[in-house]
Motif scaffolding. Sequence first.
Motif, mmCIF file in Angstrom:
data_model
loop_
_atom_site.group_PDB
_atom_site.id
_atom_site.type_symbol
_atom_site.label_atom_id
_atom_site.label_comp_id
_atom_site.label_asym_id
_atom_site.label_seq_id
_atom_site.Cartn_x
_atom_site.Cartn_y
_atom_site.Cartn_z
ATOM 1 N N UNK A 4 34.749 30.673 -15.484
ATOM 2 C CA UNK A 4 34.664 29.875 -16.393
ATOM 3 C C UNK A 4 35.719 29.210 -16.808
ATOM 4 N N UNK A 5 35.996 29.492 -18.596
ATOM 5 C CA UNK A 5 36.774 29.236 -19.467
ATOM 6 C C UNK A 5 38.512 28.652 -18.833
ATOM 7 N N UNK A 6 38.616 29.540 -17.563
ATOM 8 C CA UNK A 6 39.407 29.174 -17.179
ATOM 9 C C UNK A 6 39.842 27.535 -16.612
ATOM 10 N N UNK A 7 38.499 27.062 -15.775
ATOM 11 C CA UNK A 7 38.116 25.722 -15.121
ATOM 12 C C UNK A 7 37.708 25.298 -16.329
ATOM 13 N N UNK B 36 49.285 28.777 -22.511
ATOM 14 C CA UNK B 36 47.873 28.647 -22.983
ATOM 15 C C UNK B 36 47.467 29.997 -22.355
ATOM 16 N N UNK B 37 47.359 30.534 -20.838
ATOM 17 C CA UNK B 37 46.283 31.486 -20.428
ATOM 18 C C UNK B 37 47.238 33.176 -20.914
ATOM 19 N N UNK B 38 48.644 32.672 -21.605
ATOM 20 C CA UNK B 38 48.961 33.591 -21.806
ATOM 21 C C UNK B 38 48.569 34.599 -23.020
ATOM 22 N N UNK B 39 48.078 33.363 -23.672
ATOM 23 C CA UNK B 39 47.760 33.313 -25.277
ATOM 24 C C UNK B 39 46.287 33.407 -25.662
ATOM 25 N N UNK B 40 44.896 33.435 -24.508
ATOM 26 C CA UNK B 40 43.764 33.976 -24.722
ATOM 27 C C UNK B 40 43.714 34.470 -23.430
ATOM 28 N N UNK B 41 44.409 35.762 -22.258
ATOM 29 C CA UNK B 41 43.540 36.284 -21.254
ATOM 30 C C UNK B 41 45.130 37.700 -21.680
ATOM 31 N N UNK B 42 44.274 38.577 -22.055
ATOM 32 C CA UNK B 42 44.951 39.524 -21.143
ATOM 33 C C UNK B 42 44.721 39.888 -19.751
ATOM 34 N N UNK B 43 43.121 39.402 -19.015
ATOM 35 C CA UNK B 43 42.843 39.704 -18.117
ATOM 36 C C UNK B 43 43.420 39.365 -16.662
ATOM 37 N N UNK B 44 44.250 38.088 -16.968
ATOM 38 C CA UNK B 44 44.982 37.536 -15.561
ATOM 39 C C UNK B 44 46.426 37.328 -16.195
ATOM 40 N N UNK B 45 47.063 37.261 -14.758
ATOM 41 C CA UNK B 45 48.419 37.061 -14.816
ATOM 42 C C UNK B 45 48.646 35.781 -13.903
ATOM 43 N N UNK B 46 50.208 34.534 -13.888
ATOM 44 C CA UNK B 46 50.300 34.197 -13.345
ATOM 45 C C UNK B 46 51.491 33.724 -12.466
ATOM 46 N N UNK B 47 51.464 33.271 -11.081
ATOM 47 C CA UNK B 47 52.437 33.351 -10.981
ATOM 48 C C UNK B 47 52.782 31.801 -10.550
ATOM 49 N N UNK B 48 53.954 31.039 -10.835
ATOM 50 C CA UNK B 48 54.048 29.908 -10.726
ATOM 51 C C UNK B 48 54.936 29.558 -9.503
ATOM 52 N N UNK B 49 54.646 29.181 -8.630
ATOM 53 C CA UNK B 49 55.196 28.977 -6.949
ATOM 54 C C UNK B 49 56.467 27.922 -7.061
ATOM 55 N N UNK B 50 56.021 26.931 -7.723
ATOM 56 C CA UNK B 50 57.080 25.861 -7.580
ATOM 57 C C UNK B 50 57.014 25.212 -9.079
ATOM 58 N N UNK B 51 58.021 24.268 -9.150
ATOM 59 C CA UNK B 51 57.471 23.332 -10.652
ATOM 60 C C UNK B 51 56.211 22.800 -10.670
ATOM 61 N N UNK B 52 55.251 22.806 -9.589
ATOM 62 C CA UNK B 52 53.971 22.015 -9.823
ATOM 63 C C UNK B 52 52.412 22.894 -9.443
ATOM 64 N N UNK C 174 36.174 45.785 2.961
ATOM 65 C CA UNK C 174 37.285 45.858 2.111
ATOM 66 C C UNK C 174 37.974 47.233 1.263
ATOM 67 N N UNK C 175 38.735 47.548 1.958
ATOM 68 C CA UNK C 175 39.085 48.635 1.111
ATOM 69 C C UNK C 175 39.929 48.759 -0.549
ATOM 70 N N UNK C 176 39.890 47.457 -1.158
ATOM 71 C CA UNK C 176 39.937 47.104 -2.077
ATOM 72 C C UNK C 176 40.471 45.628 -3.316
ATOM 73 N N UNK C 177 39.423 45.616 -3.501
ATOM 74 C CA UNK C 177 39.327 44.132 -4.310
ATOM 75 C C UNK C 177 39.158 43.844 -5.708
ATOM 76 N N UNK C 178 39.823 43.021 -6.474
ATOM 77 C CA UNK C 178 39.758 43.039 -7.244
ATOM 78 C C UNK C 178 39.673 41.312 -7.742
ATOM 79 N N UNK C 179 38.264 40.773 -8.986
ATOM 80 C CA UNK C 179 38.595 39.334 -8.931
ATOM 81 C C UNK C 179 38.080 38.602 -10.207
ATOM 82 N N UNK C 180 38.522 38.095 -10.639
ATOM 83 C CA UNK C 180 38.372 37.505 -12.052
ATOM 84 C C UNK C 180 36.752 37.552 -12.547
#
Length: 289
Positions: free
Chosen positions: A90-93, A174-190, A78-84
């Motif tokens: 673990x905490x997200x799970x 909850x994720x916004x309040x817990x982590x600055x290291x993650x972003x969320x993408x809402x694909x649809x309502x579910x 890979x020329x670029x990799x970024x992982x959680x």
Amino acid sequence: MIFRLLALNIDGTLLQSNSRLHRSAKEAIQYVQQKGVEVTLVTSRSFPSAKKLANSLKINNPIVTSRGAYISSTDEKPIFVKRLEEDIAFEISRLLEGFECQFRLVNEQFSLSNRSKLSNNLMAKTIFSAAEPAFYSHQFVDSVSEALTQNPMTPSKFEVFFEDEEDLDDVMKALKGMFVEVDTVKINKLRLDIVPEGISKLNGLLYLGERLGISSREMVYIGDSEDDIPLIDAVGLGVAMGNSSFEVKKAADWVTRSNNEQGVAYMVKEHFRKQQPIEFLRKMNIIKN
């Protein structure tokens, strides 16, 4: 304007609604490649899944996968990799296990998912596996957090399917309040994707463009989903599929036919037949690099 890179989404764009690649799409990719135009894929799919399609299309450039978290050629590192990080995964799970949802941790080697809590027990499992090649390993467990205690994992993203829209919104808050290291993408309502901070399909495409020496204004992007809008807005020619929503079509410079009506082939043949081969344009000093 001369375009030097064609970038395409996969599902709903290159592939028909039956998940098959029409022969005309393959011929269209070969057509622009013969003109010297670079081609890449930009997708939320995992690398093994996208790699299979890239190989069939003879795409040698790096492809942007896992929503931009993993960029690699089909036969190189890979020329670029970024992982959680492991502890964040673990905490997200643990957080997600408190909701009625099915979720999957994805990296380029395998995926790990909880057993379905959804009313339709086959729905998410089918969605998770339908787009992936047979050799890509999928593991389903009763407790993802317990599995991660034994075998920590650094995923490139989470894919989450919810039973209730309110649960999705609660998890995003909850994720916004817990982590600055993650972003969320809402694909649809579910459906929600959780990715490392700063990761997006657009940033992945721009990163690849820098590596190839191609500016965003020299790119064509073809997509169908609402998460394709930032890419359609950013490139020199943004194209929406005929099966796109009104919002996607509104953002586009060009609207082609649907994925079941060979929309990619139609757009490519209509537009690129007017453009001279890249090598000829270099000889004429119209392109300097």
